[in-house]
Design a protein around this motif. Structure first.
Motif, mmCIF file in Angstrom:
data_model
loop_
_atom_site.group_PDB
_atom_site.id
_atom_site.type_symbol
_atom_site.label_atom_id
_atom_site.label_comp_id
_atom_site.label_asym_id
_atom_site.label_seq_id
_atom_site.Cartn_x
_atom_site.Cartn_y
_atom_site.Cartn_z
ATOM 1 N N ASN A 64 0.817 -1.214 0.000
ATOM 2 C CA ASN A 64 0.000 0.000 0.000
ATOM 3 C C ASN A 64 0.853 1.267 0.000
ATOM 4 O O ASN A 64 0.485 2.264 -0.613
ATOM 5 C CB ASN A 64 -0.953 0.008 1.196
ATOM 6 C CG ASN A 64 -2.114 -0.941 0.997
ATOM 7 O OD1 ASN A 64 -2.325 -1.479 -0.089
ATOM 8 N ND2 ASN A 64 -2.876 -1.164 2.046
ATOM 9 N N ARG A 65 1.989 1.232 0.686
ATOM 10 C CA ARG A 65 2.824 2.432 0.732
ATOM 11 C C ARG A 65 3.346 2.782 -0.656
ATOM 12 O O ARG A 65 3.532 3.961 -0.978
ATOM 13 C CB ARG A 65 3.951 2.293 1.752
ATOM 14 C CG ARG A 65 4.991 1.266 1.435
ATOM 15 C CD ARG A 65 6.066 1.160 2.538
ATOM 16 N NE ARG A 65 6.998 0.111 2.238
ATOM 17 C CZ ARG A 65 7.999 0.223 1.367
ATOM 18 N NH1 ARG A 65 8.206 1.350 0.747
ATOM 19 N NH2 ARG A 65 8.798 -0.802 1.139
ATOM 20 N N SER A 68 0.498 4.475 -2.586
ATOM 21 C CA SER A 68 0.386 5.882 -2.191
ATOM 22 C C SER A 68 1.552 6.716 -2.695
ATOM 23 O O SER A 68 1.364 7.751 -3.335
ATOM 24 C CB SER A 68 0.307 6.014 -0.666
ATOM 25 O OG SER A 68 -0.908 5.533 -0.197
ATOM 26 N N SER A 75 -4.234 7.678 0.654
ATOM 27 C CA SER A 75 -4.111 6.732 1.771
ATOM 28 C C SER A 75 -5.420 6.602 2.544
ATOM 29 O O SER A 75 -5.699 5.540 3.104
ATOM 30 C CB SER A 75 -2.969 7.138 2.702
ATOM 31 O OG SER A 75 -3.179 8.431 3.214
ATOM 32 N N LEU A 78 -7.304 3.961 0.760
ATOM 33 C CA LEU A 78 -6.758 2.644 1.102
ATOM 34 C C LEU A 78 -7.282 2.189 2.461
ATOM 35 O O LEU A 78 -7.669 1.035 2.622
ATOM 36 C CB LEU A 78 -5.231 2.688 1.111
ATOM 37 C CG LEU A 78 -4.571 2.651 -0.260
ATOM 38 C CD1 LEU A 78 -3.125 3.113 -0.179
ATOM 39 C CD2 LEU A 78 -4.669 1.265 -0.868
ATOM 40 N N ASP A 79 -7.305 3.088 3.435
ATOM 41 C CA ASP A 79 -7.808 2.751 4.770
ATOM 42 C C ASP A 79 -9.301 2.449 4.749
ATOM 43 O O ASP A 79 -9.759 1.497 5.369
ATOM 44 C CB ASP A 79 -7.542 3.895 5.757
ATOM 45 C CG ASP A 79 -6.068 4.071 6.061
ATOM 46 O OD1 ASP A 79 -5.273 3.130 5.822
ATOM 47 O OD2 ASP A 79 -5.706 5.171 6.534
#
Length: 176
Positions: A64-65, A68, A75, A78-79
């Motif tokens: 995920n990082r 982003s 982000s 994503l959360d």
């Protein structure tokens, strides 16, 4: 089992060759942003001789990082929605399209298994987004959720096939 995988690989090669031919006719460049396929779409595309004239590169954004930081995926999305979601693959497709200055991008994120599934997103859930732009036209984005079956490798192969088929459909809509 091995025969099916060979047949699928043949389909992938044919799709990639046709995609390359059609992109080259139009002077278009394609790219991909991949999570669950780990670069298999880019590998299929670059297996075609001459792909460098219509494919500059791709991003494998497994974490995920990376989604982003590299692809500009929000982000918060994503959360809120998770990596395997429509908002995320749409942003992945737009991010890689802009980064590579391409005309056509595909982005994939899914749960290939054997673990990681949930009741809402079982193993085999894959989101694919296609983004395209030509000249000064605004970016057009389409996304679709697939529920694929089979083991991890089969889900990945099916994802590559669906991604390439979607790219070809977009190219075919833009007549010469």
């Amino acid at each position: 089992m091995n025969r099916k995988k060979r047949v699928d690989q043949g389909n992938i090669t044919q799709l990639a060759q046709k995609l390359g031919s059609e992109l080259e006719k139009r002077g278009w460049c394609a790219t991909s942003a991949e999570s669950c396929t780990g670069g298999a779409i880019a590998a299929a595309i670059t297996s075609v001789a001459g792909a460098s004239s219509w494919f500059d590169g791709a991003v494998v954004s497994y974490a995920n990082r990376i989604k982003s930081a590299v692809l500009s995926v929000d982000s918060n999305d994503l959360d809120q929605f998770g990596a395997v979601s429509e908002p995320v693959v749409r942003q992945m497709a737009c991010g890689v399209l802009a980064m590579m200055d391409a005309n056509l991008a595909v982005a994939v994120s899914g749960i290939a298994g054997p673990d990681g599934g949930t009741p809402d997103k079982p193993v085999g859930t894959v989101w694919i987004a296609w983004a395209h732009a030509e000249g000064q036209e605004p970016v057009q984005i389409d996304a679709k959720c697939f529920l694929l079956s089979g083991d991890r490798a089969e889900v990945q192969i099916q994802t590559v096939i669906e991604a390439l088929k979607g790219m070809l459909a977009i190219v075919d809509e833009h007549l010469l």
